[in-house]
Each structure stands twice: as structure tokens, then as C-alpha cells.
Design a protein around this motif. Structure first.
Motif, PDB file in Angstrom:
ATOM      1  N   PHE A  63       0.827  -1.209   0.000  1.00 49.99           N
ATOM      2  CA  PHE A  63       0.000   0.000   0.000  1.00 49.99           C
ATOM      3  C   PHE A  63       0.860   1.257   0.000  1.00 49.99           C
ATOM      4  CE2 PHE A  63      -3.556  -2.729   1.411  1.00 49.99           C
ATOM      5  CZ  PHE A  63      -4.529  -2.253   0.553  1.00 49.99           C
ATOM      6  N   ALA A  64       1.981   1.201   0.704  1.00 48.02           N
ATOM      7  CA  ALA A  64       2.877   2.350   0.713  1.00 48.02           C
ATOM      8  C   ALA A  64       3.414   2.632  -0.691  1.00 48.02           C
ATOM      9  CB  ALA A  64       4.036   2.096   1.678  1.00 48.02           C
ATOM     10  N   ARG A  65       3.776   1.584  -1.431  1.00 49.11           N
ATOM     11  CA  ARG A  65       4.269   1.772  -2.795  1.00 49.11           C
ATOM     12  C   ARG A  65       3.173   2.354  -3.689  1.00 49.11           C
ATOM     13  NH1 ARG A  65       5.420  -2.697  -7.440  1.00 49.11           N
ATOM     14  NH2 ARG A  65       6.489  -1.316  -8.898  1.00 49.11           N
ATOM     15  N   GLY A  75      -8.192   4.960  -1.344  1.00 52.06           N
ATOM     16  CA  GLY A  75      -7.619   3.750  -0.776  1.00 52.06           C
ATOM     17  C   GLY A  75      -7.633   2.574  -1.734  1.00 52.06           C
ATOM     18  N   PRO A  76      -7.966   1.371  -1.248  1.00 49.29           N
ATOM     19  CA  PRO A  76      -7.939   0.171  -2.094  1.00 49.29           C
ATOM     20  C   PRO A  76      -8.800   0.298  -3.350  1.00 49.29           C
ATOM     21  CG  PRO A  76      -8.147  -0.444   0.201  1.00 49.29           C
ATOM     22  CD  PRO A  76      -8.281   1.049   0.148  1.00 49.29           C
ATOM     23  N   TYR A  77      -9.927   0.981  -3.242  1.00 50.05           N
ATOM     24  CA  TYR A  77     -10.782   1.163  -4.415  1.00 50.05           C
ATOM     25  C   TYR A  77     -10.050   1.926  -5.516  1.00 50.05           C
ATOM     26  CZ  TYR A  77     -13.694   4.129  -7.308  1.00 50.05           C
ATOM     27  OH  TYR A  77     -14.193   4.838  -8.373  1.00 50.05           O
ATOM     28  N   ALA A  78      -9.420   3.039  -5.153  1.00 47.24           N
ATOM     29  CA  ALA A  78      -8.758   3.881  -6.151  1.00 47.24           C
ATOM     30  C   ALA A  78      -7.594   3.145  -6.804  1.00 47.24           C
ATOM     31  CB  ALA A  78      -8.272   5.180  -5.504  1.00 47.24           C
ATOM     32  N   ILE A 368     -10.263  -9.478   0.191  1.00 45.32           N
ATOM     33  CA  ILE A 368     -10.348  -9.473  -1.277  1.00 45.32           C
ATOM     34  C   ILE A 368      -9.750  -8.184  -1.856  1.00 45.32           C
ATOM     35  CG2 ILE A 368     -11.929  -9.419  -3.244  1.00 45.32           C
ATOM     36  CD1 ILE A 368     -13.618 -11.457  -1.827  1.00 45.32           C
ATOM     37  N   PRO A 369     -10.104  -7.000  -1.356  1.00 45.82           N
ATOM     38  CA  PRO A 369      -9.405  -5.799  -1.820  1.00 45.82           C
ATOM     39  C   PRO A 369      -7.900  -5.848  -1.560  1.00 45.82           C
ATOM     40  CG  PRO A 369     -11.414  -5.174  -0.699  1.00 45.82           C
ATOM     41  CD  PRO A 369     -11.244  -6.651  -0.487  1.00 45.82           C
ATOM     42  N   TYR A 370      -7.488  -6.411  -0.424  1.00 45.84           N
ATOM     43  CA  TYR A 370      -6.063  -6.530  -0.141  1.00 45.84           C
ATOM     44  C   TYR A 370      -5.376  -7.396  -1.188  1.00 45.84           C
ATOM     45  CZ  TYR A 370      -6.675  -4.505   4.565  1.00 45.84           C
ATOM     46  OH  TYR A 370      -6.922  -3.671   5.614  1.00 45.84           O
TER      47      TYR A 370
END
Length: 449
Positions: A63-65, A75-78, A368-370
Motif C-alpha cells: 500500500f505504501a508503494r 484507498g484500495p478502491y482507487a 479481497i481488496p487486499y
């Protein structure tokens, strides 16, 4: 591609602020009931915290990258929409939203358990527990409807209220541990793989929110350095609290009482320091649980709002009230959460069973998003660079993906089935929304050549 335009003024979030954001969002009621749920697994539960912490660090680094490559709101959606397109982005927004809606009952259950532990006249009454659970959810909904400023103040106060008592339990409580109660590696009697799989969603639930430092990426000073450091530091701090706190509770509270306890940290504090300490811890958990409810309620309005502004959710979710609040998203989410509480209230045999179910459902919907984001880095890098060759997949991303898949496996067949059905129910919403977009486009006359 951005969900929300980025601000251009000076960035204000440094390492300390980002680390506090990660720790504050992770250490919540997902941890307060966990010793009871983990009680049958002995030393294996402690090992699970450590292993899941390592996997969480890998996820946090991915996520940081992503935040460094594309500092966008959502967040995960974008990130998923950037990497895989609109339909995948919609499914992740839908699934992430489901995860939040499923998280609220688990947080409210922790609130109810500790409140009934403080007020003995409430103990043992299932109808009262359901009413208190729903009352907590709708109270924070009303706070959020008043405005973002009020919601943020509520969360800040609640976050600080939990630091001192849980720090004391996790550190000073080690002096009271009866280590013979932790001498068995896996007292559950289950095979190692099955026990490890069962522990995965229970421990992962407490790590949800590890991506918090990436959300305000556009406001972070030197995000390429600050976000990875804050993520690792925040997960490490939370992981230490999880491990030490679980060791203390499992080593102080007798196993037969811990397995059915609705307030394990209060019980441990009472055994160590007396009734006053149990009351202080219960009060801290109640305030903190309300703060967690408030923070996730704020988020469950923001996720559909971001998707609506990209044309993937109905436009009503993107409209703001006079107080700047996405009222439709918050109220609709709270109604869905209420339905979940009422549906399970009649079937689950007890508080811990209900906690297990909603934790597994929420974790499944979040993992699932992860999993999508774990392997999205190369695609996002190519998109933002304008079509350059896609970079290779790193070892960290492979570990993060495998970690997500194993956690999903550990959720069990029932939550995965329910979660899959809920995801598929989003397809008609996507089709309807795309049809509306096509009709709108067809109604606009073509520009003259």
C-alpha cells in the motif's frame, strides 16, 4: 483517474502523525474480544499474532508503494480501479463497503460486552444486548451526520482514552502471568493447518486498517519515505500490543473463564489489581469502541461517495448535506448493518459465536481488496508512467498476496459463501449504473466536427 483532486498547499503529516494514524485505526475493538476467541489455541495463538504481523507488514509496504506511485483519495478502491479498470474498481469498492458494514456489529458487540460487564443488571439479557448494540451504531451515525469536524473530535478523544490502560496491561501485566497456562502449544486438538487457518481471520481482523497511512497520501511529507516507515512502525507497535496483551490475558484469566468471557481485559485487570481496575478498563474499551464505530462510520460514507463521483455508484451516494456529509451513504450503510445485527441475533448461540461470524465476514470482504492491491503495483506504475513496460512482481508483493489468500481460506466456507453472494449482488448495481451512464451519454448531442 483520481477520485478526489489533490490539494496543493504545504503537506502537514510527518512520521509521528502517520504512525499515530496507523496505530489508532488498528488497535480497536477487534483486539478487545480476541483473547476469548483465541483462548482454545494456546501458544499457537501467540505465534499467529507474530506471523500475521509479518504478513501485515508486507501488505502495508504494498500500500505504501501504491500511495507513492499514485497519491489519490479512495484507498484500495482507487488503486484497484487504476490497475484493473472500472469493473474491478466497482467490485472492490462494493466489497470494501461490505467489510465496513460487517465490522460495525463486531465493534458494537465489544462495546456491549464491556458495558454489560460494568453494569451487572444488564448481564445475560440477549434483548438488552441487541438494543445496546444497535443503539451504539445509531448514536455514532447521528454524530457523523452532524459533520466531519464533530466526528473527528469524537474519534480523537476516544483514541487517547485507550492508550494508558492497555499499555499498563500489556507491560505491567507480565508480572502477573501464570506461565503454566501458556505451556501447551495447541490445546484445541485441531490439526495444525486447520487451527492456523481458523486463527488467520481472527488475528487479521485486528490488523484491518493497516493501510491507514496511505489514505492521506497527498498530505504526507516525503511520502516515499514517510509512509513505509510509518506503516512498519505502526504495525510493529500494534503487533507488540497484540502479542503482549494476549499473553497477559491468557496467562492471568483461567482458561475455562476466558473462553466465555465477554470482557477479557476487564477480567484480567480485575484479577490483577481489583474491581476498580476492571471498571477503568471497561470504561476505556467502551469509549474506544465508540470511537472505532465513529471512525468506521465516517469511512463507510466516504467509500461509496468516492465510487459515486467516478460514476460507479449511484449519484445519490456522492451528494453532500449542508454539513458536508454523504448522508445517503452513511444512513444506507447503517441500515444494512442493522439488518445484519438483527438477522444474526436470532441464530447465533452467544456473544462470542456472533463475534466469530461477523469477524470472518468482515475479514473476508476486506481481504479481497487486499489481494487485488497486493499485485497492483506494476500495473499502477505503468499507468501513471503513460504505458511504460510493467515492472516485475517483488517478493514482498508475493508474500502479501499469499498472506491474503491464506487469510481468505481461513475465514471458512460460510463467510466466504456469504461474502461471494454479497459481491455478486453488486453486479446488478454496476449494470444499472453503467446503463444510466450510457443513456446519459446518448442524450448529449454530438459536437459538430
Amino acid at each position: 483517474m483520481s477520485t478526489t483532486p489533490q490539494k496543493t498547499e504545504a503537506k502537514s503529516l510527518g512520521l509521528a502523525a502517520c504512525t499515530a494514524l496507523v496505530v489508532g485505526n488498528m488497535v480497536g475493538s477487534g483486539f478487545y474480544l480476541s483473547p476469548s476467541a483465541l483462548a482454545p489455541y494456546g501458544q499457537l495463538a501467540i505465534l499467529a499474532w507474530i506471523v500475521m504481523g509479518g504478513g501485515a507488514v508486507c501488505l502495508g509496504l504494498t500500500f505504501a508503494r501504491l500511495a507513492h506511485l499514485a497519491p489519490v483519495t479512495g484507498g484500495p478502491y482507487a488503486f484497484t480501479r487504476l490497475a484493473y479498470g472500472d469493473f474491478a474498481g466497482f467490485l472492490i469498492a462494493w466489497g470494501y463497503w461490505i467489510s465496513i458494514c460487517a465490522s460495525l456489529p463486531a465493534i458494537a458487540v465489544a462495546f456491549t460486552g464491556y458495558l454489560t460487564n460494568m453494569v451487572s443488571v444488564l448481564h445475560g439479557s440477549r434483548p438488552i444486548a441487541v438494543v445496546l448494540t444497535l443503539g451504539a451504531i445509531w448514536m455514532v451515525v447521528l454524530v457523523n451526520l452532524r459533520g466531519v469536524k464533530e466526528a473527528a473530535l469524537f474519534t480523537t478523544v476516544a483514541t487517547f482514552a485507550k492508550l494508558v490502560p492497555f499499555g499498563a496491561i500489556s507491560i505491567l501485566g507480565l508480572l502477573y502471568v501464570r506461565w503454566e497456562r501458556l505451556s501447551t502449544f495447541n490445546p484445541s486438538g485441531e490439526p495444525l493447518l486447520a487451527a492456523s487457518a481458523a486463527l488467520a481471520p481472527l488475528t487479521m481482523f485486528a490488523f484491518l486498517g493497516l493501510e491507514s497511512a496511505t489514505v492521506p497520501a497527498g498530505e504526507v511529507q516525503q511520502p516515499e519515505r514517510t509512509i513505509p516507515r510509518a506503516t512498519i512502525l505502526g504495525i510493529t507497535i500494534a503487533g507488540l500490543v497484540y502479542v503482549l496483551g494476549t499473553v497477559v490475558v491468557m496467562g492471568v484469566v483461567p482458561p475455562e473463564g476466558l473462553a466465555t468471557s465477554a470482557a477479557p481485559f476487564s477480567d484480567a485487570a480485575g484479577l490483577m489489581w481489583g474491581g476498580w481496575a476492571a471498571g477503568v478498563v471497561s470504561l476505556a474499551v467502551i469509549i474506544s469502541s465508540l470511537g472505532s464505530l465513529n471512525g468506521w462510520t465516517l469511512l463507510m460514507g466516504q467509500v461509496p461517495m468516492a465510487a459515486a463521483r467516478d460514476g460507479l455508484f449511484p449519484a445519490a451516494f456522492g451528494r453532500l448535506s449542508s454539513r458536508g456529509v454523504p448522508t445517503v451513504g452513511i444512513v444506507t450503510s447503517a441500515i444494512l448493518t442493522t439488518v445484519l445485527v438483527l438477522a444474526q441475533a436470532s441464530g447465533a448461540p452467544g456473544l462470542i459465536s456472533f463475534y466469530h461470524l461477523v469477524v470472518n465476514l468482515s475479514t473476508m470482504a476486506a481481504v479481497i481488496p487486499y489481494a487485488f492491491c497486493a499485485l497492483a503495483g506494476g500495473l499502477v506504475a505503468a499507468r501513471v508512467a503513460g504505458g511504460t513496460p510493467v515492472p516485475g512482481i517483488s517478493a514482498v508483493e508475493i508474500v502479501a498476496f499469499a498472506f491474503s489468500i491464506f487469510t481468505l481460506y481461513g475465514c471458512g466456507p460460510e463467510p466466504v459463501l456469504f461474502g461471494l453472494l454479497l459481491l455478486l449482488l453488486g453486479i446488478p448495481v454496476y449494470v444499472w449504473q453503467q446503463r444510466q451512464q450510457l443513456l446519459l451519454a446518448a442524450a448529449v448531442p454530438p459536437r459538430a466536427l
